[in-house]
Scaffold this motif. Structure first.
Motif, PDB file in Angstrom:
ATOM      1  N   LEU A 167      91.106  52.587 -29.115  1.00  0.00           N
ATOM      2  CA  LEU A 167      90.325  51.377 -29.374  1.00  0.00           C
ATOM      3  C   LEU A 167      89.530  51.441 -30.683  1.00  0.00           C
ATOM      4  CD1 LEU A 167      88.939  50.491 -25.831  1.00  0.00           C
ATOM      5  CD2 LEU A 167      90.655  49.240 -27.151  1.00  0.00           C
ATOM      6  N   ALA A 168      89.681  52.537 -31.423  1.00  0.00           N
ATOM      7  CA  ALA A 168      88.916  52.679 -32.671  1.00  0.00           C
ATOM      8  C   ALA A 168      89.249  51.573 -33.657  1.00  0.00           C
ATOM      9  CB  ALA A 168      89.180  54.055 -33.290  1.00  0.00           C
ATOM     10  N   GLY A 169      90.503  51.130 -33.696  1.00  0.00           N
ATOM     11  CA  GLY A 169      90.884  50.061 -34.615  1.00  0.00           C
ATOM     12  C   GLY A 169      90.107  48.786 -34.354  1.00  0.00           C
ATOM     13  N   ALA A 170      89.966  48.425 -33.063  1.00  0.00           N
ATOM     14  CA  ALA A 170      89.205  47.230 -32.715  1.00  0.00           C
ATOM     15  C   ALA A 170      87.728  47.409 -33.066  1.00  0.00           C
ATOM     16  CB  ALA A 170      89.371  46.920 -31.229  1.00  0.00           C
ATOM     17  N   MET A 171      87.178  48.604 -32.782  1.00  0.00           N
ATOM     18  CA  MET A 171      85.770  48.849 -33.114  1.00  0.00           C
ATOM     19  C   MET A 171      85.548  48.751 -34.619  1.00  0.00           C
ATOM     20  SD  MET A 171      84.318  51.813 -30.547  1.00  0.00           S
ATOM     21  CE  MET A 171      85.756  52.858 -30.315  1.00  0.00           C
ATOM     22  N   ASN A 172      86.463  49.323 -35.392  1.00  0.00           N
ATOM     23  CA  ASN A 172      86.319  49.278 -36.855  1.00  0.00           C
ATOM     24  C   ASN A 172      86.391  47.841 -37.380  1.00  0.00           C
ATOM     25  OD1 ASN A 172      86.030  52.055 -37.095  1.00  0.00           O
ATOM     26  ND2 ASN A 172      88.222  52.401 -37.343  1.00  0.00           N
ATOM     27  N   PHE A 173      87.234  47.019 -36.744  1.00  0.00           N
ATOM     28  CA  PHE A 173      87.323  45.618 -37.147  1.00  0.00           C
ATOM     29  C   PHE A 173      85.975  44.912 -36.976  1.00  0.00           C
ATOM     30  CE2 PHE A 173      87.758  41.215 -35.655  1.00  0.00           C
ATOM     31  CZ  PHE A 173      88.297  40.621 -36.792  1.00  0.00           C
ATOM     32  N   PHE A 174      85.355  45.089 -35.805  1.00  0.00           N
ATOM     33  CA  PHE A 174      84.071  44.425 -35.550  1.00  0.00           C
ATOM     34  C   PHE A 174      82.980  44.983 -36.470  1.00  0.00           C
ATOM     35  CE2 PHE A 174      86.063  43.367 -31.406  1.00  0.00           C
ATOM     36  CZ  PHE A 174      85.864  41.997 -31.449  1.00  0.00           C
ATOM     37  N   MET A 175      83.054  46.281 -36.790  1.00  0.00           N
ATOM     38  CA  MET A 175      82.058  46.834 -37.710  1.00  0.00           C
ATOM     39  C   MET A 175      82.230  46.267 -39.117  1.00  0.00           C
ATOM     40  SD  MET A 175      81.368  50.792 -36.520  1.00  0.00           S
ATOM     41  CE  MET A 175      83.075  51.331 -36.311  1.00  0.00           C
ATOM     42  N   ARG A 176      83.476  46.056 -39.554  1.00  0.00           N
ATOM     43  CA  ARG A 176      83.695  45.433 -40.859  1.00  0.00           C
ATOM     44  C   ARG A 176      83.138  44.004 -40.891  1.00  0.00           C
ATOM     45  NH1 ARG A 176      88.780  48.028 -40.401  1.00  0.00           N
ATOM     46  NH2 ARG A 176      89.778  46.055 -39.790  1.00  0.00           N
ATOM     47  N   VAL A 177      83.360  43.253 -39.806  1.00  0.00           N
ATOM     48  CA  VAL A 177      82.821  41.895 -39.717  1.00  0.00           C
ATOM     49  C   VAL A 177      81.292  41.929 -39.778  1.00  0.00           C
ATOM     50  CG1 VAL A 177      82.574  39.877 -38.211  1.00  0.00           C
ATOM     51  CG2 VAL A 177      84.810  40.985 -38.464  1.00  0.00           C
ATOM     52  N   ALA A 178      80.679  42.883 -39.039  1.00  0.00           N
ATOM     53  CA  ALA A 178      79.216  42.988 -39.041  1.00  0.00           C
ATOM     54  C   ALA A 178      78.694  43.314 -40.440  1.00  0.00           C
ATOM     55  CB  ALA A 178      78.776  44.068 -38.047  1.00  0.00           C
ATOM     56  N   ASN A 179      79.398  44.181 -41.145  1.00  0.00           N
ATOM     57  CA  ASN A 179      78.967  44.538 -42.500  1.00  0.00           C
ATOM     58  C   ASN A 179      79.043  43.332 -43.443  1.00  0.00           C
ATOM     59  OD1 ASN A 179      78.380  47.189 -41.847  1.00  0.00           O
ATOM     60  ND2 ASN A 179      80.451  47.914 -42.313  1.00  0.00           N
ATOM     61  N   ARG A 180      80.081  42.503 -43.287  1.00  0.00           N
ATOM     62  CA  ARG A 180      80.196  41.303 -44.115  1.00  0.00           C
ATOM     63  C   ARG A 180      79.066  40.322 -43.813  1.00  0.00           C
ATOM     64  NH1 ARG A 180      86.779  40.313 -43.646  1.00  0.00           N
ATOM     65  NH2 ARG A 180      87.376  42.108 -44.954  1.00  0.00           N
ATOM     66  N   LEU A 181      78.746  40.174 -42.532  1.00  0.00           N
ATOM     67  CA  LEU A 181      77.635  39.291 -42.172  1.00  0.00           C
ATOM     68  C   LEU A 181      76.332  39.762 -42.810  1.00  0.00           C
ATOM     69  CD1 LEU A 181      78.382  38.610 -38.394  1.00  0.00           C
ATOM     70  CD2 LEU A 181      78.427  36.928 -40.249  1.00  0.00           C
ATOM     71  N   ARG A 182      76.141  41.060 -42.872  1.00  0.00           N
ATOM     72  CA  ARG A 182      74.923  41.582 -43.489  1.00  0.00           C
ATOM     73  C   ARG A 182      74.879  41.256 -44.980  1.00  0.00           C
ATOM     74  NH1 ARG A 182      76.164  45.826 -40.114  1.00  0.00           N
ATOM     75  NH2 ARG A 182      74.768  45.909 -38.333  1.00  0.00           N
ATOM     76  N   ARG A 183      76.027  41.396 -45.624  1.00  0.00           N
ATOM     77  CA  ARG A 183      76.052  41.082 -47.055  1.00  0.00           C
ATOM     78  C   ARG A 183      75.708  39.612 -47.301  1.00  0.00           C
ATOM     79  NH1 ARG A 183      80.500  44.797 -47.165  1.00  0.00           N
ATOM     80  NH2 ARG A 183      82.018  43.090 -46.981  1.00  0.00           N
ATOM     81  N   TRP A 184      76.193  38.747 -46.425  1.00  0.00           N
ATOM     82  CA  TRP A 184      75.933  37.311 -46.577  1.00  0.00           C
ATOM     83  C   TRP A 184      74.474  36.966 -46.287  1.00  0.00           C
ATOM     84  CZ3 TRP A 184      80.804  35.768 -43.274  1.00  0.00           C
ATOM     85  CH2 TRP A 184      81.960  35.950 -44.045  1.00  0.00           C
ATOM     86  N   THR A 185      73.893  37.671 -45.303  1.00  0.00           N
ATOM     87  CA  THR A 185      72.528  37.347 -44.872  1.00  0.00           C
ATOM     88  C   THR A 185      71.470  38.218 -45.532  1.00  0.00           C
ATOM     89  OG1 THR A 185      72.678  38.876 -42.986  1.00  0.00           O
ATOM     90  CG2 THR A 185      73.388  36.594 -42.617  1.00  0.00           C
ATOM     91  N   GLY A 186      71.907  39.305 -46.180  1.00  0.00           N
ATOM     92  CA  GLY A 186      70.947  40.204 -46.804  1.00  0.00           C
ATOM     93  C   GLY A 186      70.253  41.122 -45.826  1.00  0.00           C
ATOM     94  N   LYS A 187      70.768  41.193 -44.597  1.00  0.00           N
ATOM     95  CA  LYS A 187      70.168  42.071 -43.585  1.00  0.00           C
ATOM     96  C   LYS A 187      70.498  43.523 -43.901  1.00  0.00           C
ATOM     97  CE  LYS A 187      70.298  43.117 -38.620  1.00  0.00           C
ATOM     98  NZ  LYS A 187      68.835  43.187 -38.432  1.00  0.00           N
ATOM     99  N   GLU A 188      69.510  44.393 -43.786  1.00  0.00           N
ATOM    100  CA  GLU A 188      69.706  45.811 -44.081  1.00  0.00           C
ATOM    101  C   GLU A 188      70.638  46.442 -43.042  1.00  0.00           C
ATOM    102  OE1 GLU A 188      67.058  49.920 -44.573  1.00  0.00           O
ATOM    103  OE2 GLU A 188      66.090  47.982 -44.226  1.00  0.00           O
ATOM    104  N   ALA A 189      71.519  47.300 -43.500  1.00  0.00           N
ATOM    105  CA  ALA A 189      72.421  48.006 -42.596  1.00  0.00           C
ATOM    106  C   ALA A 189      71.624  48.929 -41.680  1.00  0.00           C
ATOM    107  CB  ALA A 189      73.435  48.816 -43.387  1.00  0.00           C
ATOM    108  N   PRO A 190      72.064  49.108 -40.449  1.00  0.00           N
ATOM    109  CA  PRO A 190      71.333  49.965 -39.504  1.00  0.00           C
ATOM    110  C   PRO A 190      71.340  51.418 -39.944  1.00  0.00           C
ATOM    111  CG  PRO A 190      73.505  49.452 -38.646  1.00  0.00           C
ATOM    112  CD  PRO A 190      73.319  48.606 -39.874  1.00  0.00           C
ATOM    113  N   LYS A 191      70.257  52.107 -39.671  1.00  0.00           N
ATOM    114  CA  LYS A 191      70.171  53.519 -40.025  1.00  0.00           C
ATOM    115  C   LYS A 191      70.902  54.357 -38.979  1.00  0.00           C
ATOM    116  CE  LYS A 191      65.780  53.085 -42.476  1.00  0.00           C
ATOM    117  NZ  LYS A 191      64.366  53.520 -42.558  1.00  0.00           N
ATOM    118  N   MET A 192      71.711  55.284 -39.461  1.00  0.00           N
ATOM    119  CA  MET A 192      72.426  56.195 -38.587  1.00  0.00           C
ATOM    120  C   MET A 192      71.664  57.516 -38.512  1.00  0.00           C
ATOM    121  SD  MET A 192      74.794  54.374 -37.460  1.00  0.00           S
ATOM    122  CE  MET A 192      75.743  55.626 -36.595  1.00  0.00           C
ATOM    123  N   PRO A 193      71.974  58.377 -37.537  1.00  0.00           N
ATOM    124  CA  PRO A 193      71.238  59.635 -37.383  1.00  0.00           C
ATOM    125  C   PRO A 193      71.266  60.488 -38.651  1.00  0.00           C
ATOM    126  CG  PRO A 193      72.629  59.243 -35.490  1.00  0.00           C
ATOM    127  CD  PRO A 193      72.975  58.192 -36.493  1.00  0.00           C
TER     128      PRO A 193
END
Length: 297
Positions: A167-193
């Protein structure tokens, strides 16, 4: 690296880094979980899936690789047992576990690949995010050793992560969409550990680095598990959690209806537990030992 060296490094890492409390009141290891309020209900429900498959009560529950028993849900697994046997390579883990369990715990510094227990002694066994630290040549023996120590008619539950995640392919797809939304909205990317994924399969060269990224991890796959475990004992692979922490922190946001989408995901996991267990990120492996009466038939 030899097996002994690997185990020494793991114990040292958790003594010096993983089970040290940080400013937020969480252990350093908790960096690798999503503790945000938006994910809290989903994370809680996933933790409680372990308890669903254990005997409700008994004398002894073995916690193989117990760590400090760090989450409150973990404590519920043994609440109706007489004792919880916490076993870990890390002395700090056992000291911290004693703070949470007190006289209800029995604390043993030992290796999960060399169990110091007699056969048929435990009413339940859990091993959570531990067997992925075991070298490949010892993994089958670890499961067989735990199974040996389990009482007939009782159940053990393990949780680890897969390296091969269909299911990694599907997860990566949704993460790419989320990253694009951030670029459009200017929202900061979430901090990872850390800058390095938490489920990396590598070993840091310096356990005292300022930004520790983890210790030895070797994850497998559902295909591998079936190939080496089939016929050795009865087991089921079900879902513990189908998505990674990276997915949760990237895609699941309060302003995007995160709580709702996690409710939908949890319901899908409950409807199709085997599919998500074999194809998702974290499997729940349930092993029930045949009762003496059934083995005689």
């Amino acid at each position: 690296m030899s097996q002994d060296s690997v185990k020494h490094e793991i114990g040292q890492f958790y003594d010096q880094v993983g089970w040290q409390l940080e400013q937020e009141g969480f252990y350093q290891n908790a960096r690798y979980e999503d503790l945000r309020p938006v994910s809290a209900e989903y994370i809680h429900n996933c933790h409680m899936r372990v308890k669903d498959h254990l005997a409700a009560a008994g004398d002894y529950l073995l916690d193989g690789g117990s760590g400090p028993v760090q989450y409150d849900e973990y404590l519920t697994y043994s609440e109706d047992y007489r004792y919880r046997v916490c076993m870990d390579l890390s002395l700090v883990a056992l000291q911290e576990a004693r703070k949470r369990l007190g006289e209800k715990g029995i604390y043993i510094n030992a290796d999960i690949a060399n169990l110091p227990f007699r056969s048929d002694v435990f009413d339940g066994i859990v091993s959570l995010h531990t067997i992925h630290h075991v070298p490949i040549e010892e993994k089958v023996g670890v499961y067989q050793g735990l199974y040996r120590c389990l009482k007939p008619g009782r159940t053990m539950v393990t949780v680890d992560g897969w390296a091969d995640v269909p299911l990694a392919g599907a997860m990566n797809f949704f993460m790419r969409v989320a990253n694009r939304l951030r670029r459009w909205t200017g929202k900061e990317a979430p901090k990872m550990p850390t800058d390095v994924p938490a489920d990396q399969n590598s070993t840091p060269s310096n356990a005292h680095a300022k930004t520790p990224v983890g210790t030895y991890v070797l994850k497998t796959s559902a295909k591998w598990f079936h190939s080496v475990m089939k016929g050795k004992f009865p087991y089921q692979i079900r879902v513990w959690r189908s998505v990674s922490v990276k997915f949760l922190r990237s895609v699941i946001q309060p302003e995007w209806g995160g709580r709702f989408w996690l409710k939908v995901l949890y319901r899908l996991e409950e409807w199709f537990p085997r599919y998500f267990g074999e194809n998702g990120q974290y499997p729940l492996i349930i092993i029930k030992k045949k009762s003496l009466s059934s083995s005689k038939e």
